[in-house]
Design an enzyme around this catalytic site. Structure first.
Site, PDB file in Angstrom:
ATOM      1  N   ARG A  99       6.812  68.526  50.882  1.00 27.44           N
ATOM      2  CA  ARG A  99       6.169  67.595  49.932  1.00 27.44           C
ATOM      3  C   ARG A  99       5.950  66.332  50.509  1.00 27.44           C
ATOM      4  NH1 ARG A  99       9.920  65.084  47.184  1.00 27.44           N
ATOM      5  NH2 ARG A  99      11.116  67.207  46.788  1.00 27.44           N
ATOM      6  N   TYR A 152     -14.594  59.661  32.031  1.00 26.59           N
ATOM      7  CA  TYR A 152     -14.408  61.049  32.005  1.00 26.59           C
ATOM      8  C   TYR A 152     -13.257  61.431  31.010  1.00 26.59           C
ATOM      9  CZ  TYR A 152     -12.365  65.431  33.823  1.00 26.59           C
ATOM     10  OH  TYR A 152     -11.880  66.876  34.094  1.00 26.59           O
ATOM     11  N   ASP A 202     -12.863  54.720  39.750  1.00 25.40           N
ATOM     12  CA  ASP A 202     -13.080  56.195  40.066  1.00 25.40           C
ATOM     13  C   ASP A 202     -14.537  56.336  40.596  1.00 25.40           C
ATOM     14  OD1 ASP A 202     -13.843  58.912  39.624  1.00 25.40           O
ATOM     15  OD2 ASP A 202     -12.649  59.039  37.536  1.00 25.40           O
ATOM     16  N   LYS A 214     -14.963  67.527  43.355  1.00 26.97           N
ATOM     17  CA  LYS A 214     -16.309  67.393  43.012  1.00 26.97           C
ATOM     18  C   LYS A 214     -17.218  67.427  44.329  1.00 26.97           C
ATOM     19  CE  LYS A 214     -14.785  67.473  38.801  1.00 26.97           C
ATOM     20  NZ  LYS A 214     -14.341  66.442  38.219  1.00 26.97           N
TER      21      LYS A 214
HETATM   22  C1  LIG Z   1     -13.314  65.821  37.450  1.00 23.66           C
HETATM   23  C2  LIG Z   1     -13.036  64.281  37.096  1.00 23.66           C
HETATM   24  C3  LIG Z   1     -11.873  63.764  37.030  1.00 23.66           C
HETATM   25  C4  LIG Z   1     -10.411  64.825  37.113  1.00 23.66           C
HETATM   26  O1  LIG Z   1     -10.332  65.186  38.291  1.00 23.66           O
HETATM   27  P1  LIG Z   1      -9.663  66.525  38.449  1.00 23.66           P
HETATM   28  O2  LIG Z   1      -9.607  67.090  40.030  1.00 23.66           O
HETATM   29  O3  LIG Z   1     -10.462  67.501  37.586  1.00 23.66           O
HETATM   30  O4  LIG Z   1      -8.159  66.389  38.203  1.00 23.66           O
HETATM   31  C5  LIG Z   1     -11.713  62.707  37.187  1.00 23.66           C
HETATM   32  N1  LIG Z   1     -12.644  61.621  36.943  1.00 23.66           N
HETATM   33  C6  LIG Z   1     -14.020  62.033  37.241  1.00 23.66           C
HETATM   34  C7  LIG Z   1     -15.208  61.242  37.089  1.00 23.66           C
HETATM   35  C8  LIG Z   1     -14.128  63.553  37.304  1.00 23.66           C
HETATM   36  O5  LIG Z   1     -15.428  63.907  37.077  1.00 23.66           O
END
Ligand SMILES: *Cc1c(COP(=O)(O)O)cnc(C)c1O
Length: 379
Positions: free
Chosen positions: A46, A98, A170, A195
């Site tokens: 961890r 999001y 983000d 993504k």
């Molecule tokens: C998908 C997404 C998240 C969340 O991420 P996960 O890997 O699904 O937990 C946060 N912000 C944006 C802009 C996203 O597209």
């Protein structure tokens, strides 16, 4: 080192024990010690894992930071950022967020007394007006999801700095290839590496990147203390995805530009949201802070009934109807019922997220085939 070279080489050396060119998957939970406390820097899975360490070095380089901290998902990374704060503190977040980020702030952190307010940040001066003495964190997503609005990162971060407020961007929608918020004054960059960074829709992963050593130490502490760490196989998949990040994002952006243009002239389309259009209110800022305009395109139909939108979304063949984005394959989605279903309808409508809004994550297929697919489903 330039971006493409960093994607392939930063932090990556052949494995010293075998010469393996690709970073091995260190599938182990613990490490041998020769005498108590005498070890090679790795004690427990961890806390540290060599595959994860290589990925963290690589991600830090891609965002021009000094350290990256990896998590089991993007939302686990967000959870660590929010845990830097206490009950009574306030987060100012952009009002087109999001859905999962919104849900965590309101329904999880709200319960612990951390308040979130969602404001229009598309004019930086508006952010300054909204700051209260309790504001401790400014949360930006840009381009926003799914309306593709643009926030001026440098301007908002300058305001935050003046007030001693931490900023977290983000950067999932842009990817590190298009936009590097730390260079624009941000304190923390967050990615859902699920993504574009992973890029092949085969792994869920998240990370934070920072420049400041003390902030890195606090976030590493939370990573270990709360334990939402990614497994070594997931780290390997992300490392593999990154090797083509620049090629994938470049092609996806080129395809998106052609598709946005095509949709904007289509008789059945009412409005296309894409920051590459000169008429987009955030176009000039996007030009300043992004290398290209991104591969996400949203659009609304002239016949804006849910029925018509559903018909379009269900009849594409190459564009797969699915949640998520940023993979090599093109996806089509319905934010109101999919990614943004956790946001109340009145809140959604306030930012223009109608029941008929369609969101595309444009992939790297041949653009002619993608256009033919959209053309057929629109008619
Ligand atoms: C998908 C997404 C998240 C969340 O991420 P996960 O890997 O699904 O937990 C946060 N912000 C944006 C802009 C996203 O597209």
């Amino acid at each position: 080192m330039k971006f493409a070279t960093k994607a392939i080489h930063a932090g990556i050396e052949p494995d010293p024990s075998t010469g393996a060119v690709m970073t091995p998957i260190f599938q182990t939970s613990t490490y041998a010690q020769t005498s108590p406390g005498d070890h090679k820097g790795y004690e427990y899975g961890r806390t540290q894992n060599p595959t994860r360490s290589v990925l963290e070095k690589n991600l830090a380089a891609l965002e021009n930071g000094t350290e990256a901290i990896c998590f089991s998902s993007g939302l686990a990374a967000q959870d660590a950022v929010v845990k830097l704060f206490s009950s009574g503190d306030e987060v100012l977040a952009v009002n087109d967020l999001y859905g999962g980020s919104y849900r965590q702030m309101v329904r999880v952190w709200g319960q612990w007394g951390l308040k979130s307010r969602f404001v229009d940040m598309y004019t930086a001066a508006n952010v300054e007006r909204e700051i209260s003495p309790a504001t401790k964190l400014i949360w930006i997503e840009t381009p926003t999801n799914p309306m593709l609005n643009i926030v001026d990162i440098a301007a908002v971060c300058a305001i935050a700095r003046k007030h001693g407020i931490l900023t977290c961007i983000d950067n999932t929608f842009a990817s590190p290839y298009l936009q590097n918020p730390l260079d624009l004054g941000a304190d923390i960059v967050l990615h859902s590496a699920t993504k574009y960074i992973g890029g092949h829709s085969d792994v869920v992963h998240g990370c934070l990147v920072v420049k400041d050593a003390e902030l890195a130490q606090r976030l590493h502490f939370l990573q270990n203390a709360c334990g939402a760490v990614p497994g070594p196989q997931d780290c390997f998949l992300i490392l593999r995805g990154i090797k083509t990040l620049h090629l994938r994002v470049q092609r996806a952006c080129e395809n998106a530009a052609v598709i946005a243009e095509y949709l904007s002239k289509h008789p059945k389309v009412e409005k296309v949201y894409w920051p590459g259009f000169a008429s987009h209110p955030g176009h000039e800022i996007a030009k300043k802070q992004m290398r290209m305009f991104g591969a996400m395109v949203s659009f609304d139909l002239k016949d804006n009934s849910l029925e018509h939108a559903t018909k379009v979304m269900s009849s594409t063949e190459l564009f797969t109807l699915a949640e998520s984005l940023g993979g090599v394959e093109s996806l089509i989605g319905h934010p109101a019922s999919m990614t943004h279903a956790s946001i109340p309808r009145e809140e959604r409508l306030k930012v223009g997220l109608t029941d008929s809004l369609i969101r595309l994550s444009v992939g790297v297929e041949d653009v002619d085939d993608l256009i033919e697919d959209l053309g057929k489903s629109l008619s």
